[in-house]
Scaffold this active site. Sequence first.
Site, short mmCIF file in Angstrom:
data_model
loop_
_atom_site.label_atom_id
_atom_site.label_comp_id
_atom_site.label_asym_id
_atom_site.label_seq_id
_atom_site.Cartn_x
_atom_site.Cartn_y
_atom_site.Cartn_z
CG ASP A 189 -115.98 -33.02 -94.36
OD1 ASP A 189 -116.38 -33.54 -93.46
OD2 ASP A 189 -114.90 -33.22 -94.80
N GLY B 186 -122.66 -32.39 -96.52
CA GLY B 186 -123.84 -31.91 -96.05
C GLY B 186 -124.87 -32.99 -95.83
N GLY C 109 -125.73 -34.68 -93.27
CA GLY C 109 -126.75 -34.65 -91.93
C GLY C 109 -127.89 -33.89 -92.09
CG HIS D 127 -123.66 -36.53 -90.61
ND1 HIS D 127 -124.35 -37.65 -90.52
CD2 HIS D 127 -122.60 -36.56 -91.47
CE1 HIS D 127 -123.74 -38.10 -91.50
NE2 HIS D 127 -122.61 -37.89 -92.10
NE ARG E 174 -107.57 -33.33 -88.96
CZ ARG E 174 -107.54 -34.51 -89.51
NH1 ARG E 174 -106.31 -34.91 -89.45
NH2 ARG E 174 -108.28 -35.42 -89.73
#
Length: 427
Positions: free
Chosen positions: A12, A14, A16, A40, A306
């Site tokens: 998580d 970043g 992408g 992503h 989530r």
Amino acid sequence: MVKAIVGACWGDEGKGKITDVLAENSDLVVRFQGGSNAGHTIINEYGKFALHQLPSGVFRQNIINVIGNGVALSVENFTNELSTLLERGVPRPRLLVSDRCQVVMPYHKEQDGLEEARLAAKSFGSTKSGIAPFSSDKYAKIGFQVSDLFDAKDALMERIDHVTGLKNVLYTELYHREPLDRNEIYAKLMEYREQLAPYVTDTATLLYDAVRKGKTILLEGQLGSLKDPDLGIYPMVTSSSPLAGYGAVGAGGIPPYAIQQIITVVKAYSSAVGAGEFVSEIFGEEAEELRKRGGDGGEYGATTGRPRRMGWLDLVAARYGCMVQGATDVAFTVLDALGYLDEIPVCVAYELDGKRIDTFPPTAQLKRCKPILEVLPGWKCDIGGIKNYEELPADAKNYVEFAEKHLGVPITIVSNGPAREDIIYRK
């Protein structure tokens, strides 16, 4: 030149966006591991997208996008993602799937959910995408490669009978479910064959030739260092290696020595989805405020939705993550999210059994660690839209340079917003 874009910590971070930005000057983008269990998020002129399996270069028409043999391929999600792109006006990407890729079967996803339910309070926080059962079958040699879908029916049925002979013991005795049906499995494999046929190729040879010709190749990983099954927070890890070193294997056709740049993405604070040790984690209103302001509209899982667990920047974990990735550069992301804070705590070391440590220990010791925090001044303004590093507020630059010093790796990219153009290059 081959570049790997990988995560430093829990994922998580970043990756992408960084891949999407760097794809502009690349020839190929390759997903080399993972599956539909993480996503992503990319924002560009077509809108906001959460990619789970498609390489992050699919928005660029100048490149070839490859799903490498190390990916856990969910055919349903592959076709749905591609259809979504086309429906939203994205031109059809140049997309190839490795003939050595293995497919996630419906029973993998079902088994994932059944096992999490069986474990109850001791579950792993799985996304229930079937990745763990898939990986178990892959290494038990009872998986199906894409190339198997094009084999003769008799040979494929023999394989199916071998698989169901093992799987049905679990289904009937452990999970108390109806046994798997061989004909239903064959029909599903034929459905996958039809859907994948236009994309399947020998990508290993394609990539080997591209390396020899000096093409620019981006290797795109999923999750981050701390989710690696060997070097991460075992057992709360993923089932394939998110390390750049695995890129040579998961992409196929890439010699290890060809990976010359390893851009490791570090988020300006910490976040995680799923269970596992998280030393710098924060809770309550403090966490909710950071969650609300972070990411690209809030810190929520791109796959599950989530709420992500939140924490301050953990430089012990990030430094370890950069070390095991072999980082040559760091991309420092979501710096803009911290602009509301008067002061910003940063985890600079751990306390383990009353002693200060600066290295990242294995899980048995990590769960006894407490964060040692140092507080830095905040910059109290919006830094979005800034393109030149020198134009950042002094305290924002101080925060970046403080992190760089502790990481021991040059921060060459700073992301100050979710969009493609929100990027600052440092020399």
